[in-house]
Design an enzyme around this catalytic site. Structure first.
Site, short mmCIF file in Angstrom:
data_model
loop_
_atom_site.label_atom_id
_atom_site.label_comp_id
_atom_site.label_asym_id
_atom_site.label_seq_id
_atom_site.Cartn_x
_atom_site.Cartn_y
_atom_site.Cartn_z
N SER A 1 0.81 -1.23 0.00
CA SER A 1 0.00 0.00 0.00
C SER A 1 0.84 1.27 0.00
O SER A 1 0.33 2.34 -0.32
CB SER A 1 -0.94 0.01 1.22
OG SER A 1 -0.22 -0.14 2.42
N ASP B 1 4.60 -7.81 6.55
CA ASP B 1 5.21 -9.00 7.16
C ASP B 1 5.61 -8.71 8.60
O ASP B 1 5.35 -9.52 9.50
CB ASP B 1 6.44 -9.41 6.35
CG ASP B 1 6.10 -9.86 4.94
OD1 ASP B 1 5.96 -11.06 4.73
OD2 ASP B 1 5.97 -8.99 4.06
N HIS C 1 0.43 5.25 6.64
CA HIS C 1 0.83 5.43 5.24
C HIS C 1 1.43 6.82 5.04
O HIS C 1 1.24 7.71 5.87
CB HIS C 1 -0.39 5.24 4.33
CG HIS C 1 -0.93 3.85 4.37
ND1 HIS C 1 -1.91 3.44 5.25
CD2 HIS C 1 -0.61 2.76 3.63
CE1 HIS C 1 -2.19 2.17 5.06
NE2 HIS C 1 -1.40 1.72 4.08
#
Length: 475
Positions: free
Chosen positions: A100, A212, A346
């Site tokens: 993303s 992850d 983000h």
């Protein structure tokens, strides 16, 4: 939007996030960003706000103080055949794979719900909205050298949208899904009639690993550094085998634990769902930090081992500018939230611009001497005497020495050439010129003497004939 309605929206988001995060789908390649669950929930709430279109990034006066790009844009005289002599202007096609961050979720959003939107036009590694002063991205830097660069993403777009172009990043993706993205990218490039896959030089940027690490405490046996690297290598093999003339940027993962500093009430609640593992106990935090460093070290060691330097027209270069990067800060020392989307996870458009500039600066630094903190204050220029992207091969001292020696030799020959130009028209090799001082000179000298002797003999014979003719007349 009043406080009560905002609270309702916030609760809806948290509830949906929690419900999706506890399902098995969170650990699949698809994620809560792309399965549509959250979007369907928000579709029934009329009070959320989303910008109608992409807008340029914020002012970057400190990056382009004069408003102009001052680096020399002179390119290669001929299209290079070696990736180790690749200049910015040689790049014809740009692509990207990742999660993303590369999809630019929330980059221009002003509300939490709008973080779902993928503002790929301002993505740090491939966004092509506006131009360099308004939107500093890798694309817009490269377009200073080649305005016809192809493949960049524009506007708001999902992975399969035409506007996404060669940005095939999937929000929520983990390293295990990278091979599929690489296959998708290769297929798109091969199917595009605008691309000459054999002749066009391509640049592909890979950034993966945040998800992850964020989920590493849930299935630690699957999130090991060995598995992380092995999954990335599967993607690299696809690119290596299928994409000739390609330069791959592999960007090292940033310090995921730094999100602990971005703790507004809304952000902290969202982080519990988006990235819970760094937020737990001290022991769990230490495990995440250790794994984070392993991801960086193992991947860098693999790439710099030379494993992907066995072809003249393909290479992978590890870019470590995030290794030791801290959260950008205000003068007060507090985190500068303008670099982040409303979820404090983000990147905002400013964060994307900073990442793009740091990536570019890394690309023109030798392997072994690259910045490990993101330098986004100014756009650096390639060296005039070595204007190439640095690779594992051309960063080596022996390559540099050989290159500069050859360059000096060519420059000396070039200076001599105008004086010899007329002589060379008649195709007399230089070694023949040298031989005139030996056997050739002797041969020419003998020939001249023979001619002189013959002339003397002829003159004597003629004189004798005249003498005898005169004697005969007297008699």
């Amino acid at each position: 939007m009043d406080t009560s309605k905002g609270f309702i929206v916030f609760l809806a988001i948290v509830v949906v996030f929690i419900s999706t995060s506890t399902s098995e789908s969170v650990d699949d390649d698809s994620s809560y960003w792309t399965d549509g669950t959250l979007e369907k929930a928000l579709a029934n709430i009329s009070i959320h706000e989303v910008p109608p279109k992409s807008e340029p990034a914020r002012a970057w006066g400190n990056v382009l103080p004069s408003g102009e790009f001052t680096c020399s844009t002179a390119g290669s005289k001929e299209i290079p055949t070696s990736v180790h002599q690749l200049q910015p202007g040689d790049i014809k096609v740009i692509g990207a794979i990742g999660d993303s961050i590369t999809a630019a979720n929330g980059a221009l959003s002003e509300t939490v719900p709008a973080v779902l939107l993928q503002y790929r036009g301002v993505s740090w590694s491939i966004g092509g909205d506006e131009s360099l002063p308004e939107n500093p991205t890798l694309t817009n830097i490269l377009r200073q050298y080649n305005p016809d660069l192809y493949g960049y993403s524009v506007g708001i777009a999902r992975t399969k949208s035409r506007r996404a172009h060669f940005n095939v990043a999937v929000p929520g993706a983990k390293a295990i899904g990278l091979e599929g993205q690489a296959q998708n990218l290769v297929a798109k490039i091969k199917e595009d009639p605008e691309v000459d896959i054999e002749s066009d030089w391509k640049i592909v940027t890979i950034f993966i690993g945040g998800n992850d690490l964020c989920q590493s405490c849930k299935k630690p046996e699957e999130r090991t550094a060995e598995n992380y690297v092995a999954n990335i290598e599967k993607a690299l093999k696809v690119l290596h085998d299928e994409l000739p003339r390609t330069f791959v940027n592999l960007v090292g993962i940033l310090n995921i634990a730094s999100i602990r500093e971005l703790r507004t009430p809304v952000c902290f609640a969202l982080h519990l769902v988006e990235c819970p593992c760094p937020l737990g106990s001290q022991l769990r935090l230490e495990k995440v930090v250790h794994l984070n460093k392993q991801y960086q070290a193992f991947l860098q060691s693999t790439i710099e081992s030379g494993k992907y330097d066995n072809k003249e027209d393909f290479t992978v270069v590890y870019q470590p500018m995030f290794h030791n990067s801290d959260v950008p800060r205000l003068e007060t020392g507090a985190p500068d939230l303008s670099f982040f989307a409303p979820d404090c996870f983000h990147f905002s458009a400013i964060g994307h611009a900073a990442g793009a500039i740091a990536l570019w600066n890394n690309m023109i630094q030798p392997v072994g001497s690259k910045d490990t903190v993101w330098d986004y204050k100014s756009i650096r220029c390639p060296k005039l005497d070595f204007p190439y992207f640095y690779t594992n091969i051309n960063s080596a001292p022996d390559y540099q020495t050989r290159y500069f020696n050859e360059k000096q030799s060519l420059e000396r020959n070039f200076k001599k050439e105008p004086m010899l130009q007329d002589e060379h028209i008649f195709a007399l090799p230089s070694e023949d010129h040298d031989s005139l001082s030996g056997g050739a000179v002797a041969s020419i000298t003998i020939g001249v003497l023979v001619v002189i002797c013959c002339a003397v003999i002829v003159a004597v014979v003629i004189r004798q004939k005249r003498f005898f003719r005169n004697e005969y007349i007297k008699v």
